[in-house]
Design an enzyme around this catalytic site. Structure first.
Site: not given
Ligand code: RNT
Ligand code: ZN
Length: 421
Positions: A189, A230, A232, A263, A266, A290, A298, A300, A330
């Site tokens: 990523w 990955e 986004k 993810d 994302h 993720h 986003d 988290d 994640d």
């Molecule tokens: C960032 C991505 C990525 C990170 C990690 C720490 O938006 O989601 O996966 O969160 O690699």
């Molecule tokens: Zn991620």
């Protein structure tokens, strides 16, 4: 008072009988659940800090908020915290490590010079627990990523540096996979993108493709190692344009048969990843999830048992996609106890899978029969089935505290260990 074994067994017996009436075998569901490994992300334990001691703050458009006491400051502390979290999570799982969590012995080791030896401590730890590992190059929180670009940077010297870092990361991943006897998924990523509207959206993408081709040029045995990419939609400071968008990586993964990482945070805020799985897995060999929870962006947040999560689990189970799906977590929250965060997010992910595994056949039968009324009725009615009793019995069978009982263990650890840091 923790639930007694007797009361867990009593509730389970009632639940088992009800599920049996609906044609669902609770034992088989628990067996299937015990085979699913979740990849626990190390970075929940220290707020995505890493062990480089570089003084670089977190960057790349991701952010951790909160200052709950007790953050892990060393590899040993992080491993101890993971041990505690794992003791509260039923089943056998994996560890997902980021490159800047290497053990560099107090020395400065450049990102493009990291080697498997810097991860020996982690590999030994995982081996002693019979766990597999996954890995990630760290393409952020570094002076070479300060202007927001890495693998797609206009300057070749910057691209070269990150290409070398990613190549080194693949080799480390392969060494992990070999040592642990289960393939390591190394997930690329990068944060690359523009805060404001770009003129040229194409050139950075062409450069990214070229960098990825260089990174993946060397074939590594899938017995030890798998590559994931990955995508986004946007990040903080890359609101207008992200080089590695969904279309970019979907195309790249299809063309090169790589693992596609999805993810949950994302995409557009109302866009879930559940509906993407059946399509993506028609065209890529495997996916990496993720599992995350975005609140308005986003963000988290710690994963909870919400509709988005349940839909993902339903898709994986209903379409028999588990064998081609790597489930990673994640999220990072520094406003609550970090071990509780791991326990809550991982237990919720497992619960969603258990609920999916316990789904009555009546739902599919109704759809097959064209009875859409019955389909909706069963979807709603199955929400109140006594799966919580099956979950508690499963936790007990795995020697892990039931719901309502695990938190006391976190509190004990907090006062004995975390509060002394
Ligand atoms: C960032 C991505 C990525 C990170 C990690 C720490 O938006 O989601 O996966 O969160 O690699
Ligand atoms: Zn991620």
């Amino acid at each position: 008072m923790p639930k007694s074994s007797k009361s867990i067994a009593k509730s389970y017996a009632v639940a088992q009988a009800r599920f049996a009436e609906l044609g669902v075998d609770t034992k088989a569901a628990m067996r299937a659940l015990s085979r699913i490994r979740i990849s626990l992300h190390c970075w929940q334990g220290d707020d995505v800090g890493g062990f480089e001691k570089s003084g670089e703050g977190l960057s790349g458009g991701i952010a951790v908020t909160g200052n709950y006491p007790g953050r892990a400051r060393t590899p040993d502390e992080l491993r101890a915290d993971l041990d505690k979290a794992l003791s509260l999570i039923p089943g056998k799982h994996r560890l997902n490590l980021h490159a800047f969590y290497g053990e560099f012995g107090g020395k400065k080791v450049e990102r493009n010079e990291i080697r498997p030896k810097h991860f020996k401590g982690w590999i030994d730890w995982a081996k002693s627990k019979g766990m597999g590992m996954d890995f990630n190059p760290t393409c952020f929180a570094h002076p070479m990523s300060a202007d927001g670009f890495t693998l797609s940077h206009p300057k070749k010297a910057v691209r070269d540096f990150w290409v070398e870092h990613c190549i080194a990361s693949r080799e480390i991943g392969a060494a992990m996979g070999k040592a642990l006897g289960t393939p390591t998924v190394t997930n690329v990523w990068i944060p690359d993108g523009f805060k404001d509207t770009p003129v040229d959206r194409l050139s950075p993408r062409l450069r990214l493709e070229e960098s990825l081709d260089r990174i993946f040029a060397k074939k590594l045995s899938p017995k030890h190692h798998l590559d994931a990419v990955e995508c986004k939609l946007f990040g903080i400071g890359s609101e207008s344009y992200v080089v590695g968008s969904h279309e970019f990586y979907m195309g790249y993964a299809v063309k090169n048969q790589k693992v596609l990482c999805l993810d949950a945070g994302h995409f557009h805020p109302t866009e879930g990843i559940a509906d993407k799985l059946s399509s993506a897995l028609m065209f890529v060999p495997e996916v990496l999830l993720h599992v995350s929870r975005g609140v308005r962006w986003d963000s988290d947040h710690v994963v909870v048992l919400d509709d988005a999560l349940q839909s993902i689990a339903n898709e994986l189970v209903r379409n028999k996609l588990l064998s081609r799906t790597h489930i990673g977590l994640d999220f990072f929250d520094a406003s609550i106890n970090r071990i509780a965060a791991w326990a809550i997010g991982t237990r919720s992910t497992l619960k969603s899978l258990l609920v999916a595994l316990l789904e009555p056949p009546a739902l599919r039968d109704a759809e097959k029969a064209g009875d859409l009324t019955a389909r909706l009725a069963w979807m709603e009615d199955s929400k109140t089935l006594p799966w919580g009793a099956v979950w508690d019995a499963y936790c007990e069978s795995q020697n892990v505290p039931a719901d309502g009982d695990w938190l006391a263990e976190v509190k004990r650890y907090e006062s004995a260990v975390l509060s002394k840091r």
